[in-house]
Motif scaffolding. Structure first.
Motif, mmCIF file in Angstrom:
data_model
loop_
_atom_site.group_PDB
_atom_site.id
_atom_site.type_symbol
_atom_site.label_atom_id
_atom_site.label_comp_id
_atom_site.label_asym_id
_atom_site.label_seq_id
_atom_site.Cartn_x
_atom_site.Cartn_y
_atom_site.Cartn_z
ATOM 1 N N LYS A 310 -0.817 -14.185 0.058
ATOM 2 C CA LYS A 310 -0.061 -14.277 -1.191
ATOM 3 C C LYS A 310 0.951 -15.413 -1.074
ATOM 4 C CE LYS A 310 -1.822 -10.596 -3.257
ATOM 5 N NZ LYS A 310 -2.609 -10.677 -4.508
ATOM 6 N N LYS A 311 1.482 -15.852 -2.201
ATOM 7 C CA LYS A 311 2.486 -16.908 -2.181
ATOM 8 C C LYS A 311 3.834 -16.395 -1.707
ATOM 9 C CE LYS A 311 0.511 -19.850 -5.810
ATOM 10 N NZ LYS A 311 0.757 -20.496 -7.135
ATOM 11 N N THR A 312 4.114 -15.116 -1.926
ATOM 12 C CA THR A 312 5.405 -14.534 -1.565
ATOM 13 C C THR A 312 5.203 -13.188 -0.877
ATOM 14 O OG1 THR A 312 5.600 -13.453 -3.724
ATOM 15 C CG2 THR A 312 6.574 -15.654 -3.506
ATOM 16 N N LEU A 313 6.259 -12.663 -0.290
ATOM 17 C CA LEU A 313 6.209 -11.347 0.334
ATOM 18 C C LEU A 313 5.832 -10.281 -0.687
ATOM 19 C CD1 LEU A 313 9.436 -11.336 2.569
ATOM 20 C CD2 LEU A 313 7.107 -11.945 3.232
ATOM 21 N N GLN A 314 5.094 -9.276 -0.212
ATOM 22 C CA GLN A 314 4.659 -8.177 -1.061
ATOM 23 C C GLN A 314 5.092 -6.850 -0.439
ATOM 24 O OE1 GLN A 314 2.945 -8.811 -4.063
ATOM 25 N NE2 GLN A 314 3.544 -10.919 -3.501
ATOM 26 N N PRO A 315 5.417 -5.831 -1.265
ATOM 27 C CA PRO A 315 5.779 -4.522 -0.695
ATOM 28 C C PRO A 315 4.590 -3.908 0.033
ATOM 29 C CG PRO A 315 5.544 -4.405 -3.090
ATOM 30 C CD PRO A 315 5.499 -5.854 -2.734
ATOM 31 N N ALA A 316 4.875 -3.204 1.115
ATOM 32 C CA ALA A 316 3.820 -2.641 1.965
ATOM 33 C C ALA A 316 3.320 -1.316 1.412
ATOM 34 C CB ALA A 316 4.327 -2.479 3.395
ATOM 35 N N THR A 317 2.853 -1.333 0.177
ATOM 36 C CA THR A 317 2.240 -0.140 -0.410
ATOM 37 C C THR A 317 0.848 0.045 0.192
ATOM 38 O OG1 THR A 317 1.257 -1.426 -2.203
ATOM 39 C CG2 THR A 317 3.483 -0.536 -2.561
ATOM 40 N N PRO A 318 0.285 1.257 0.131
ATOM 41 C CA PRO A 318 -1.074 1.447 0.654
ATOM 42 C C PRO A 318 -2.079 0.487 0.027
ATOM 43 C CG PRO A 318 -0.038 3.571 0.254
ATOM 44 C CD PRO A 318 0.895 2.540 -0.298
ATOM 45 N N GLN A 319 -1.934 0.220 -1.267
ATOM 46 C CA GLN A 319 -2.859 -0.688 -1.944
ATOM 47 C C GLN A 319 -2.742 -2.111 -1.391
ATOM 48 O OE1 GLN A 319 -0.657 1.308 -3.356
ATOM 49 N NE2 GLN A 319 -1.718 2.684 -4.799
ATOM 50 N N ASN A 320 -1.506 -2.576 -1.191
ATOM 51 C CA ASN A 320 -1.316 -3.930 -0.675
ATOM 52 C C ASN A 320 -1.773 -4.051 0.775
ATOM 53 O OD1 ASN A 320 -0.340 -5.160 -2.990
ATOM 54 N ND2 ASN A 320 1.798 -4.685 -2.529
ATOM 55 N N VAL A 321 -1.505 -3.027 1.569
ATOM 56 C CA VAL A 321 -1.955 -3.050 2.963
ATOM 57 C C VAL A 321 -3.476 -3.139 3.024
ATOM 58 C CG1 VAL A 321 -2.162 -1.657 5.056
ATOM 59 C CG2 VAL A 321 0.065 -1.911 3.927
ATOM 60 N N LYS A 322 -4.159 -2.349 2.203
ATOM 61 C CA LYS A 322 -5.623 -2.371 2.176
ATOM 62 C C LYS A 322 -6.135 -3.744 1.755
ATOM 63 C CE LYS A 322 -9.647 -0.169 -0.022
ATOM 64 N NZ LYS A 322 -10.091 0.829 -1.008
ATOM 65 N N ALA A 323 -5.516 -4.318 0.727
ATOM 66 C CA ALA A 323 -5.952 -5.625 0.233
ATOM 67 C C ALA A 323 -5.714 -6.711 1.280
ATOM 68 C CB ALA A 323 -5.221 -5.959 -1.060
ATOM 69 N N ALA A 324 -4.577 -6.651 1.975
ATOM 70 C CA ALA A 324 -4.266 -7.654 2.990
ATOM 71 C C ALA A 324 -5.252 -7.574 4.151
ATOM 72 C CB ALA A 324 -2.838 -7.467 3.488
ATOM 73 N N LEU A 325 -5.593 -6.366 4.560
ATOM 74 C CA LEU A 325 -6.550 -6.204 5.655
ATOM 75 C C LEU A 325 -7.934 -6.711 5.266
ATOM 76 C CD1 LEU A 325 -5.472 -2.697 6.992
ATOM 77 C CD2 LEU A 325 -5.221 -4.899 8.164
ATOM 78 N N GLU A 326 -8.348 -6.415 4.053
ATOM 79 C CA GLU A 326 -9.640 -6.916 3.590
ATOM 80 C C GLU A 326 -9.653 -8.449 3.565
ATOM 81 O OE1 GLU A 326 -10.248 -5.077 -0.170
ATOM 82 O OE2 GLU A 326 -10.900 -3.147 0.691
ATOM 83 N N PHE A 327 -8.541 -9.032 3.128
ATOM 84 C CA PHE A 327 -8.422 -10.489 3.113
ATOM 85 C C PHE A 327 -8.565 -11.054 4.531
ATOM 86 C CE2 PHE A 327 -5.286 -13.795 4.190
ATOM 87 C CZ PHE A 327 -5.804 -14.877 3.498
ATOM 88 N N PHE A 328 -7.830 -10.468 5.484
ATOM 89 C CA PHE A 328 -7.842 -11.030 6.833
ATOM 90 C C PHE A 328 -9.185 -10.816 7.525
ATOM 91 C CE2 PHE A 328 -7.057 -10.953 11.415
ATOM 92 C CZ PHE A 328 -6.509 -12.221 11.557
ATOM 93 N N LYS A 329 -9.763 -9.641 7.365
ATOM 94 C CA LYS A 329 -11.055 -9.387 8.003
ATOM 95 C C LYS A 329 -12.132 -10.317 7.459
ATOM 96 C CE LYS A 329 -10.124 -4.556 9.189
ATOM 97 N NZ LYS A 329 -10.478 -3.132 8.957
#
Length: 420
Positions: A310-329
């Motif tokens: 993302k361009k900026t920091l995002q809150p570590a909600t379950p939805q954001n954590v899942k999306a970030a992991l999918e992005f990195f994997k």
């Protein structure tokens, strides 16, 4: 005179390192460069030349006037802050040369200049006033740190905490910065800064009271170092603070950007047939799953170019954590590792107060890759904002590890070695 801004930046920075006489009027004339990066590098070079004794006395008056103009009128607050520091250094050298001829006393000039800087609307200049105060008498320095400790921006507050922790003891042997540090434990809203203040108190006092204002406030009645006598809480255990661990390193911030080096070594297969990238996938999943919703984070994998989630920091909600992991994997980029540009991208978000980088240690790509040259550049760039830098080194050894330890120490951070 180059039309390439990058060339001018490199030359402006190099002028601070070379041991050659320079024409002060020509140097001052270049401070009108259209690039803020060039102007800042030139100002920093003047400061370094003065500290190294490479500014002859006849040049001081010319440079004082030029730097004062930049400090007052430049449109870029970082350039103004750099000019404030350099101008103060050159001014002090000029006053030293005047001796009895000086009008107001040097101490009075110091007080006036510090007050002007602390009243500036730009937090960068207020932080610069604190850096200037390090060269002033103890009374001015302590008053400056007390004011910066409650600044609205975390940059000046981070400087105040670090400088208070480094103060020499008072004449009676008591810890000089004790009150300021206890106040930060009690009232600091930035988690990383609060933990920095707490760690400083534990180190300076020898006590291991909990991360709570009351026992430290009681201790303030006689703030002396007594050695390890109180063992209520082991050092490093922060009661009431939830932290995650990434590849063995504790993440102390709630405003953190994770930089992950995906250069060649991350794709090497291990004995089990899996790549290091696969191991990082698992470590990152463990780390992000432990983040509280109050924490804000971003992922910035990098090879020759950084590619942020993302361009900026995002809150570590379950939805954001899942999306970030999918992005990195799903990241498959390969190439040389360009830490410098990844760091720049992380700092482009003003909310970031900590960066955690996972790397094999040696930057190999980009315009800035030499760690020995990069270290002072990063330190100058970050000295007003003071974003923390922690590094997780994968199979890095010897001199390379030492370079990272020194660089992270410049930025309130530590190094953790991991084999993944």
């Amino acid at each position: 005179a180059s039309g390439d801004e990058w060339v001018r930046v490199r030359v402006a920075e190099a002028l601070g390192r070379i041991d050659r006489p320079l024409d002060a009027k020509k140097l001052a004339g270049q401070l009108d460069d259209r690039s803020a990066a060039v102007r800042r590098a030139l100002v920093w070079s003047i400061e370094r030349r003065q500290r190294a004794g490479r500014v002859p006395a006849p040049d001081l008056e010319v440079l004082v006037a030029a730097l004062a103009r930049i400090a007052e009128k430049d449109k870029d607050p970082d350039v103004r802050a750099a000019a404030w520091v350099a101008g103060t250094r050159v001014m002090l050298a000029a006053f030293d040369g005047l001796g009895e001829q000086a009008g107001p006393s040097l101490a009075e000039v110091q007080r006036i200049r510090t007050r002007l800087g602390l009243g500036d609307k730009a937090w960068q200049v207020r932080a610069a006033a604190g850096i200037c105060a390090l060269d002033f008498e103890r009374e001015v320095l302590e008053a400056t740190l007390a004011e910066l400790a409650t600044d609205e921006h975390p940059g000046p507050r981070a400087f105040a905490v670090a400088a208070a922790a480094a103060l020499e003891p008072n004449a009676d042997g008591t810890i000089a910065g004790a009150k300021l540090l206890v106040d930060r434990v009690a009232h600091e809203t930035n988690q990383r800064l609060r933990l920095d203040a707490y760690d400083a108190l534990v180190r300076l006092s020898g006590f291991k009271y909990p991360l709570d204002a009351k026992p430290w406030t009681d201790w303030l009645r006689d703030p002396r170092p007594y050695g390890e006598k109180a063992t209520n809480t082991p050092m490093g255990e922060y009661v009431g603070v939830t932290m995650t661990t990434f590849a063995g390193m504790r993440v102390r911030s709630q405003r953190v950007a994770f930089l992950i080096d995906l250069s060649g070594s991350m794709w090497q297969e291990q004995a089990d047939g899996k790549t290091r990238k696969a191991a990082v996938d698992l470590e990152l999943e463990r780390a992000l799953s432990q983040l509280t919703p109050e924490t804000q984070f971003n992922l910035i994998p990098y090879t020759l170019e950084p590619f942020a989630w993302k361009k900026t920091l995002q809150p570590a909600t379950p939805q954001n954590v899942k999306a970030a992991l999918e992005f990195f994997k799903g990241c498959t980029q390969r190439g040389k590792g360009n830490f410098w540009d990844a760091w720049q991208l992380a700092l482009a978000d003003p909310a970031v107060d900590s960066v955690v980088v996972l790397t094999d240690g040696a930057p190999t790509g980009g315009r800035r890759w030499n760690l020995e040259l990069m270290r002072p550049l990063l330190a100058e760039q970050n000295r007003f904002r003071r974003v923390a830098l922690d590094a997780i080194l994968v199979d890095a050894k010897g001199h390379l590890t030492d370079l990272w330890k020194a660089m992270c120490a410049d930025h309130r951070g530590t190094v953790h070695s991991s084999e993944l």
